[in-house]
Scaffold this active site. Structure first.
Site, PDB file in Angstrom:
ATOM      1  N   THR A 282       0.811  -1.216   0.000  1.00  0.00           N
ATOM      2  CA  THR A 282       0.000   0.000   0.000  1.00  0.00           C
ATOM      3  C   THR A 282       0.852   1.278   0.000  1.00  0.00           C
ATOM      4  OG1 THR A 282      -1.689  -1.201   1.211  1.00  0.00           O
ATOM      5  CG2 THR A 282      -1.823   1.200   1.272  1.00  0.00           C
ATOM      6  N   GLU A 283       0.607   2.150  -0.966  1.00  0.00           N
ATOM      7  CA  GLU A 283       1.284   3.448  -1.087  1.00  0.00           C
ATOM      8  C   GLU A 283       2.810   3.298  -1.138  1.00  0.00           C
ATOM      9  OE1 GLU A 283      -0.621   5.706  -1.841  1.00  0.00           O
ATOM     10  OE2 GLU A 283      -2.525   5.623  -0.754  1.00  0.00           O
TER      11      GLU A 283
END
Lengths: 394, 445
Positions: A143-144
């Protein structure tokens, strides 16, 4: 030879509805807003961008390649609100020029809190990619682009060949993001690092008329890519797919730029385009990258402070994952699914107080009036989850 | 500078604002001659320590208030400020008894008898010097207020003949006639400073005479300074003032000197939610209580403290009883000086549910005491604060939702406090004074 590796992130969170302490329902999601936003972004970005990518793949006889990571949250909303988007991605998958990357199904920060939950979510996402695109992802992104050495080890253990992360200055120092790296604690796992300057030229600066390089043409950008020759192999252009048409509106000329770019890049020397797996097949590892602390692609800090930078965020995440055993052991599929949707990192991003007063990018993507409203709403929903588990409120 | 109140003689935020602005102007090197009415005696503050100009609080203040502008000693920390006290009673929220007393003191000094001055654009009755209701807002403006306003104007013109100044800055409607009169007699430019309007104070039941004075002041002035864009909007739409001359200068707050914290906080398992302000329709005490009732359905270890007094005090006490929450609500009466600081420091949360609030300095004071804040969106201060919780004053369910959240979640309190402190430091009277200085310089040119 310099190879452009395009990777586009596709994600939409299930935004929460206003849930006050006096609410008692168990539908936590703002169905109307989610449907509206999904359809709006489909119209402005996903459909025209997919059409452009399909056109480019056809026009360049399969020499134009891209990679995508599409979250389970986005896929579910396409199914609900914009099935034609999902179909157009499936059509792209069928060209053989598109690779799909694995991530957590729920776009979560589970890696930081519960390894078992993290592995389950990655498995769910792998199965989803196999199911709808017929691909078994070989490359992982968290994530990210949150990443550290531990993540590399876990990803290798799970069978991935490479991980994508940010080419952060404070990690790379004088070294270039255009080489491939390995993690100090892995046997063979490769790291592909985002070339943040060139990526952000497209993602953030493209439409900025105050920018010294405005207007950015495909030829000018292809020149910059060509300069990598002699000092690297790859040009990793990692960005949100919503760059095309949503963050940079169509009237900035972003679609024309995208349409002209492959031709301009391939016109110089023998520069080309690769998917992420092709890049790790073709190029060697040039060095080791030691990342003991979490990095990400967010903000100037390139760390995780956008999601875990204040006491509210820390508290909300702590309380969320404190329920892990109870929820996972509940055998209540709907409860487990609700709890997982609450793990989506966006909910914590909305609670970020960095730059809040300055009204920057954090505010633009925030459906709440303030980070405080977001925290209050979230904690009320966690109360409801606890009540469903038969637990008293904290 | 024509004022109406100045610490320690204050009934609301106006005195605090005038003090802060004057201090900021002093720092910015602007010479200020501050003209004030003679203060009404209060019996409550003899034991109170004020960190405000000592000139009025000290013994010997009676002598300072000689007729027609005997010089009063300014606080030593002011370098460019002089004070002048005029023997007039401007005290709209006083009791009839205190008014009578003050008039008697004035009469003993033989201060009456001057020829009254003309106020351009206004018809005002001559001063009567007698107590009696004025206008359509019973209980609010007491005594022969309009007469005293005119008397203030007369004395101000007289004072102006003997003083040197480049510009007149008049604060709130009671000093506008004086501002207009001095401007007419001296030809100096006039700035009127709108701290509140009659619509904020009285809703739609405006007092026509007050409105007329406000309107004449705004139209007669060269610049109108408003404390927020909310107020600027009212000045444009309700008073028809030309937009180009209406500017916004926000209020600020002075951070309290450190080290004045109570050494022994009361041990308690009860949280305190504070309402502090005049108990009037404008301040929304009813919404505070209706939210309190909802809070109590979710959270019982809480006490709601209402600090202040006003024309709705009785009605508000009754409402607490009607809502069945009387034992959770404490009324403190009007608080001054250290008692204000003390109640802020005891509070876990400050709520300002104002129906209409031109600015609202109290939330800044709460933040300066490290207290988290909920404010209504119908306030000027919500234009400058981002690290506070905001609600529509009428949305009592959301107000209760937020009150419960602050009480239940220490991390929320912590971040509101931390960020609030940072934000507060960006609001300085010096900056507000600099904005005023810019306006002065435009006019002086």
């Amino acid at each position: 030879m310099a190879s452009v590796v395009f990777y586009f992130q596709v994600h939409q969170p299930f935004r929460l509805r206003r849930y006050s302490i006096f609410d008692s329902g168990t539908n936590y999601f703002d169905d109307q807003a989610n449907a509206d936003i999904c359809r709006k972004v489909a119209e402005k970005c996903y459909l025209p961008a997919n059409a452009t990518i399909a056109e480019l793949i056809g026009a360049h006889d399969g020499r134009f390649k891209v990679s995508y990571s599409i979250t389970g949250m986005a896929i579910e909303q396409f199914r609900l609100y914009a099935p034609e988007v999902l179909e157009s991605f499936q059509a792209l998958a069928a060209t053989g020029c598109v690779e799909f990357i694995a991530e957590t199904y729920h776009h979560s920060l589970a890696f930081l809190y519960r390894r078992d939950e993290f592995i389950d979510q990655v498995q769910m996402h792998r199965e989803l990619m196999a199911d709808i695109f017929g691909q078994d992802p070989q490359v992982f992104r968290n994530t990210e682009l949150t990443y550290n050495n531990d993540l590399a080890a876990v990803a290798e253990e799970m069978g991935f060949r490479a991980v994508l992360t940010e080419g952060a200055d404070h990690i790379l120092g004088y070294r270039s993001p255009s080489f491939l790296y390995r993690a100090p604690n892995c046997r063979d796992l490769r790291l592909l690092l985002k070339h943040y300057r060139l990526s952000d030229d497209i993602a953030f600066r493209f439409g900025n008329r105050q920018w010294e390089s405005w207007p950015l043409t495909a030829e000018k950008f292809a020149d910059w890519v060509d300069r990598i020759n002699g000092n690297g192999y790859v040009c990793n252009l990692f960005m949100d797919y919503e760059t095309f048409g949503e963050h940079q509106w169509a009237d900035t000329g972003i679609f024309e730029f995208l349409r002209a770019l492959p031709g301009a890049v391939m016109a110089k020397g023998d520069n080309d385009f690769l998917t992420v797996s092709e890049a790790i097949d073709r190029y060697p590892v040039s060095g080791e990258l030691d990342v003991p602390h979490m990095i990400s692609w967010a903000d100037m800090e390139r760390d995780i402070s956008a999601w875990l930078g204040n006491s509210m965020q820390a508290n909300a995440l702590y309380e969320l994952y404190a329920l892990t055993d109870a929820v996972r052991g509940s055998n209540d599929a709907r409860l487990i699914e609700d709890w997982r949707k609450l793990q989506t990192s966006d909910h914590f991003y909305y609670m970020c107080t960095k730059y809040f007063a300055d009204g920057d990018v954090h505010k633009y993507f925030n459906p709440y009036e303030s980070p405080y409203d977001s925290y209050i709403n979230y904690m009320n929903i966690l109360d409801s989850i606890r009540a469903r588990l038969g637990q008293a409120a904290s | 500078m024509l004022g109406w109140e100045f610490p320690p003689y204050i009934s609301g935020g106006l005195g605090t604002a005038c003090y802060g602005l004057t201090r900021g102007l002093d720092e910015a090197g602007v010479e200020v001659l501050f003209v004030l009415p003679m203060p009404l005696p209060h019996d409550a503050h003899s034991h109170v320590q004020f960190r405000t100009p000592a000139w009025l609080a000290q013994a010997g203040q009676e002598e300072a208030a000689e007729p027609a502008g005997e010089e009063a000693p300014a606080e030593p920390t002011f370098r460019h400020v002089q004070m002048r006290a005029l023997p007039v009673i401007l005290q709209p929220y006083g009791t009839p008894e205190s008014y009578r007393e003050a008039v008697e003191r004035l009469e003993q000094r033989g201060a009456g008898g001057q020829q009254e001055v003309e106020i351009p654009g206004l018809e005002l009755p001559a001063g009567q010097g007698e107590a009696g209701e004025v206008g359509a807002s019973p209980g609010m403006y007491q005594g022969d207020l309009l007469g005293q306003i005119r008397r203030y104007a007369t004395l101000a013109v007289e004072l102006a003949r003997r003083e040197k100044f480049d510009l007149i800055h008049a604060h709130d409607w009671m000093t506008y006639p004086a501002g207009l009169a001095v401007a007419a007699h001296t030809g100096r430019p006039l700035v009127v400073h709108v701290h509140s309007t009659e619509f904020d104070r009285s809703g739609e039941n405006v007092n026509q005479q007050v409105y007329d004075i406000e309107r004449a002041g705004m139209h007669g002035a060269d610049r109108v300074v408003c404390v927020s864009y909310l107020t600027r909007g009212i000045v444009l739409s309700r008073y028809g003032v030309e937009a180009g001359k209406v500017k916004v200068v926000y209020n600020a707050v002075e951070l309290p000197a450190g080290g004045d914290f109570d050494a022994s906080p009361i041990a308690r398992d009860e949280k305190i939610v504070l309402f502090l302000g005049r108990i009037t329709m404008q301040k929304g005490p009813e919404y505070f209580l209706r939210a309190a009732q909802k809070v109590l359905t979710k959270y019982k270890k809480v006490r709601f403290v209402i600090a202040g007094s006003g024309d709705l005090t009785g009605r508000t006490v009754e409402l607490a009883a009607e809502l069945g929450i009387g034992r959770y609500v404490t009324f403190t009466g009007f608080l001054r000086g250290n008692d204000v600081a003390r109640v802020f420091r005891m509070a876990d949360l400050y709520v300002m549910p104002s129906v209409s609030e031109p600015f609202g300095i109290a939330p800044l004071e709460a933040l300066s005491h490290n207290v988290p804040v909920i404010i209504s969106k119908q306030s000027g201060v919500s234009e400058v604060l981002t690290h506070v919780l905001k609600v529509d004053f009428w949305d009592v369910e959301e107000m209760a939702n937020k009150i419960v959240a602050v009480l239940r979640h220490p991390p929320l309190q912590r971040v509101l406090r931390q960020q609030g402190q940072i934000e507060l430091r960006r609001l300085s009277w010096r900056d507000s004074a600099e904005r005023c200085k810019t306006i002065y310089e435009e006019l002086a040119r």
